[in-house]
Design a protein around this motif. Structure first.
Motif, PDB file in Angstrom:
ATOM      1  N   ARG A 103      53.188  38.466  32.374  1.00 29.19           N
ATOM      2  CA  ARG A 103      51.795  37.760  32.133  1.00 29.19           C
ATOM      3  C   ARG A 103      51.553  37.006  33.371  1.00 29.19           C
ATOM      4  O   ARG A 103      50.596  36.706  34.065  1.00 29.19           O
ATOM      5  CB  ARG A 103      51.810  36.993  31.054  1.00 29.19           C
ATOM      6  CG  ARG A 103      51.525  37.837  29.712  1.00 29.19           C
ATOM      7  CD  ARG A 103      51.506  36.806  28.379  1.00 29.19           C
ATOM      8  NE  ARG A 103      50.185  35.823  28.499  1.00 29.19           N
ATOM      9  CZ  ARG A 103      50.069  34.808  28.721  1.00 29.19           C
ATOM     10  NH1 ARG A 103      51.260  33.955  28.817  1.00 29.19           N
ATOM     11  NH2 ARG A 103      48.831  33.908  28.783  1.00 29.19           N
TER      12      ARG A 103
ATOM     13  N   ASP B 194      50.592  38.912  36.192  1.00 26.03           N
ATOM     14  CA  ASP B 194      48.983  39.333  36.055  1.00 26.03           C
ATOM     15  C   ASP B 194      48.034  38.208  36.264  1.00 26.03           C
ATOM     16  O   ASP B 194      47.171  38.260  37.020  1.00 26.03           O
ATOM     17  CB  ASP B 194      48.884  40.063  34.847  1.00 26.03           C
ATOM     18  CG  ASP B 194      49.689  41.321  34.584  1.00 26.03           C
ATOM     19  OD1 ASP B 194      50.174  41.740  35.427  1.00 26.03           O
ATOM     20  OD2 ASP B 194      49.780  41.564  33.213  1.00 26.03           O
ATOM     21  N   ASN B 195      48.331  36.940  35.565  1.00 32.30           N
ATOM     22  CA  ASN B 195      47.282  35.998  35.651  1.00 32.30           C
ATOM     23  C   ASN B 195      48.048  34.434  36.101  1.00 32.30           C
ATOM     24  O   ASN B 195      47.359  33.623  35.881  1.00 32.30           O
ATOM     25  CB  ASN B 195      46.446  35.735  34.375  1.00 32.30           C
ATOM     26  CG  ASN B 195      47.623  35.881  33.057  1.00 32.30           C
ATOM     27  OD1 ASN B 195      48.772  35.253  33.347  1.00 32.30           O
ATOM     28  ND2 ASN B 195      47.024  36.548  32.119  1.00 32.30           N
TER      29      ASN B 195
END
Length: 592
Positions: free
Chosen positions: A496, A499-500
Motif C-alpha cells: 500500500r 501504491d499510494n
C-alpha cells in the motif's frame, strides 16, 4: 323321619376324629394326665407340624422355617422422625460410557510419563517453540503404550487426529506471533483428546475434544497404584536403578564442569544445549513437572480406558408438519434472494448510486455491512441446526422437502459469505490490513467451508459431517498459522505504501518478528521506525534455541546484516502525522 338324632350319631359326635383332628364345631377336652394310656390310641408325633388352626384343617405346605427365639430378636428399628425416603444409589452418569478399569500400567508407559514430566520442567519454562514438539513426543508414546496394553486398535481417524495435533504444534516452532500460537496449541489439545477418545457423533466430537480433563484424577490414581505395585514386586531393582541414575548425573556434572572450564567453545556449546536452571525459578519448574506428569498420565489413562462420549444420544425433536416447518424457511429464502439480487445490482454498476443515496463513504459502507453479514451467516447455521431437529421425517417426500429447502438456504448463504468477504476487501483497500480484519475474514471463510460440507452431507449422507467440520477447523487454524498473519499484514502495508504512500508505522511497529522480512523492504526512516521496537525485544530476549521460533531466528539474521539506525525524532513525527497513514479520525485507534 324322626327329628331326634340317632344313637350312632351321638356316639360319633362325642368321640374324636381319627388322627387326633377335631371335627368342625367341637371343642377339644383337656387331656387327663393321670388317666391310663389307651393302647389303641395313636400317639401324636412331636416332629409333625400342627394340622389344625382354630379347628380348621390346614393344607400341607411343606416344612416351615425355624422360628427365631425371642431372646435373640433385637428391638425394632426406631421410627424416622423426619420420614425420609430411602433412595437407592444410582450409578454415575459416566458408568455406562467408560469401559472396565484398565490393567496395571506398563513400565514403558511409566518411563514415557516420567520423560514427559522432566522435559516439561526443563524446556517449557523459557517460552514456547520447538520444545512443545519435544514434550509431545514422549506423551504420545505413553498413550501409545497404554492403548497397546489395553488391546485398542488404531483406526484411520485416530491417526488423522494424532497427526493433525502434532502438525499444529509446529506453528509455535515456526512463528513468533503469540495469537496464532495460542490457537494452534488449543486446537492441538482438542485433536489429541479426540484421538484418544475416538468420537464420531456431534456430542462425541464436541465433548471428546475437552474430555481429557475428566481423566486427570483417575490417571493419577492409576499411576500411583502402578508405581506402588512395581516397587513392591521389584525386589530391589528400583533402588538399583535410582542409585545408577544418581551416579550417572553426578559424573556428568563433575566432568562436564571440568571440560567447560577447560575449553570456551565446549562451554558455549553446553550453554546453548542445556537449559539455564536457577533456584529462583524452582517453583515454576516444579509446577511444570507436575503439569507434564498429570497431563501424560491423563492421556495414557484415556488411551487405556476412554470415555465413550458417543453413548450420549440426543433424540430429535418432535416432527413438525410440512407447512408448519417449511413456510418460515421459504420466507427466509426469499429474503436472502432479495438481498442477493440487490448485491448483484450494486456489483453491476449501482455501487456509486447506493453510496450517494446512503451518504456513506466506501469504507464506511464496507465496514458496516461486513459485521452484519458475518452475524447473518452464524445465525443461519443455527437456524439450519434447529430446522434439522424438528424437520418432518418418515417419508421420502419429507426428506426431499428438507433437502430442497435447506439446500437452497445454504446456497444463498454462500453468496452472502462472498458478499461479506468482498466488503472486507474494500475496507482493507481503504484502511489496510490488521489482525482483527484478517481474523474475522478467516472466520467468515471457514463458515463458508462449513456450509459447503453441509451441502455435501445432504447429498452423500451426514455420517461424517461432525468429524469433517472438526477437521476443517483444525486445518484452518494450521493454515492460518503457517501463512504468518503478521508477515501478511506487513507485506500488505508495504505494498500500500508503494501504491499510494499511506502507511501506519505505529501499528506496524507492534507486530512480531514474523513481520521483519517484509518491513525490511521499507525505505529509511520508515524501516528503522518500524523495526526499532522489534529489534529491542530481540536484543533483550535470552530465550534458548528450544524456546525460539524460526521466524525469530530469521529476524535476528536480517537485523544483524542490516542494522537499525536511531531515528527517534523522525519516528515521533511520523507517528503524529495521521494523514500520511490514510486513516480517518474515527478509525485512528485500532487495538487489533
Amino acid at each position: 323321619m324322626s327329628d331326634q338324632p340317632s344313637e350312632a350319631a351321638r356316639r360319633s359326635e362325642a368321640s374324636p376324629a381319627p388322627g387326633g383332628v377335631q371335627a368342625a364345631g367341637t371343642v377339644p377336652e383337656p387331656a387327663d394326665a393321670g388317666a391310663p394310656e389307651d393302647p389303641g390310641r395313636q400317639k401324636p408325633d412331636p416332629q409333625e407340624p400342627a394340622r389344625t388352626r382354630a379347628g380348621v384343617p390346614a393344607q400341607d405346605s411343606g416344612p416351615e422355617p425355624p422360628v427365631r427365639p425371642a431372646y435373640l430378636q433385637g428391638p425394632p428399628p426406631p421410627a424416622d422422625p423426619w420420614q425420609r425416603r430411602t433412595q437407592k444409589s444410582s450409578p454415575g452418569v459416566l458408568a455406562g460410557l467408560r469401559p472396565s478399569s484398565p490393567s496395571a500400567i506398563r513400565a514403558a508407559t511409566l518411563w514415557s510419563v516420567l520423560a514427559t514430566a522432566l522435559l516439561s520442567a526443563l524446556l517449557l519454562g523459557d517460552g514456547l517453540g520447538p520444545n512443545l514438539l519435544l514434550v509431545a513426543v514422549p506423551a504420545t508414546l505413553a498413550a501409545f503404550f497404554a492403548a497397546q496394553a489395553a488391546g485398542r486398535r488404531f483406526r484411520p481417524w485416530t491417526v488423522t487426529w494424532a497427526v493433525g495435533g502434532l502438525a499444529l504444534l509446529a506453528v509455535p516452532a515456526l512463528r513468533d506471533a503469540g495469537w496464532p500460537t495460542f490457537l494452534a496449541v488449543v486446537s492441538a489439545l482438542a485433536l489429541g483428546s479426540l484421538a484418544l477418545h475416538g468420537s464420531r457423533s456431534w456430542l462425541g466430537v464436541l465433548i471428546g475434544s475437552l474430555g481429557l480433563f475428566h481423566s486427570v484424577p483417575a490417571g493419577l490414581r492409576w499411576g500411583v497404584r502402578g508405581v506402588r505395585d512395581r516397587a513392591d514386586d521389584s525386589k530391589g531393582h528400583v533402588r538399583t536403578a535410582v542409585r545408577s541414575a544418581v551416579v550417572a548425573v553426578v559424573l556428568l556434572i563433575v566432568f562436564g564442569a571440568l571440560f567447560a572450564s577447560a575449553d570456551a567453545a565446549f562451554a558455549d556449546l553446553l550453554g546453548n544445549l542445556l537449559p539455564d536452571l536457577s533456584l529462583g525459578d524452582a517453583p515454576w519448574r516444579v509446577f511444570l513437572f507436575v503439569l507434564g506428569l498429570v497431563g501424560a498420565l491423563a492421556a495414557a489413562h484415556t488411551a487405556a480406558a476412554p470415555v465413550r462420549w458417543d453413548g450420549i444420544t440426543v433424540r430429535p425433536g418432535p416432527a413438525r408438519g410440512r407447512v408448519e416447518w417449511a413456510l418460515p424457511l421459504i420466507v427466509l429464502n426469499l429474503l436472502f434472494a432479495a438481498f442477493i439480487a440487490l448485491q448483484l445490482a450494486v456489483l453491476l454498476g449501482g455501487y456509486d448510486k447506493v453510496l450517494e443515496e446512503t451518504g456513506l463513504k466506501p469504507a464506511q459502507y464496507a465496514r458496516q455491512g461486513f459485521w452484519q453479514l458475518l452475524w447473518a451467516t452464524v445465525l443461519t447455521l443455527i437456524v439450519i441446526a434447529l430446522a434439522l431437529r424438528w424437520a418432518p421425517r418418515g417419508r421420502s417426500g419429507d426428506r426431499t422437502l428438507v433437502r430442497g429447502v435447506l439446500g437452497a438456504l445454504c446456497v444463498l448463504t454462500l453468496v452472502v459469505v462472498a458478499s461479506a468477504l468482498r466488503r472486507m476487501d474494500l475496507y482493507v483497500d481503504s484502511f489496510g490490513l490488521t489482525r482483527l480484519r484478517i481474523s474475522v475474514a478467516a472466520v467468515e471463510l471457514w463458515l463458508g467451508v462449513v456450509l459447503v460440507l453441509i451441502l455435501a452431507a445432504g447429498v452423500f449422507g451426514a455420517r461424517l459431517l461432525p468429524r469433517a467440520i472438526a477437521v476443517s477447523a483444525a486445518a484452518g487454524v494450521l493454515a492460518f498459522g503457517l501463512i504468518s498473519p503478521d508477515g501478511l499484514i506487513a507485506e500488505h502495508s508495504v505494498q500500500r505504501y508503494d501504491d499510494n504512500k499511506n502507511i501506519d508505522i505505529d501499528y506496524l511497529a507492534g507486530l512480531s518478528a514474523d513481520a521483519v522480512p517484509a518491513l525490511d523492504k521499507l525505505p529509511e526512516p520508515l524501516r528503522s521506525c518500524a523495526l526499532e521496537r522489534i529489534r529491542r525485544d530481540l536484543v533483550t530476549s535470552d530465550a534458548p534455541w528450544y524456546a525460539s521460533s524460526w521466524g525469530e531466528a530469521r529476524a535476528r539474521d536480517i537485523l544483524e546484516e542490516r542494522t537499525v539506525s536511531d531515528r527517534e525524532s523522525e519516528c515521533y513525527e511520523l507517528g503524529r502525522d495521521t494523514s500520511e497513514r490514510g486513516y480517518e479520525e474515527e478509525d485512528s485507534y485500532d487495538p487489533y
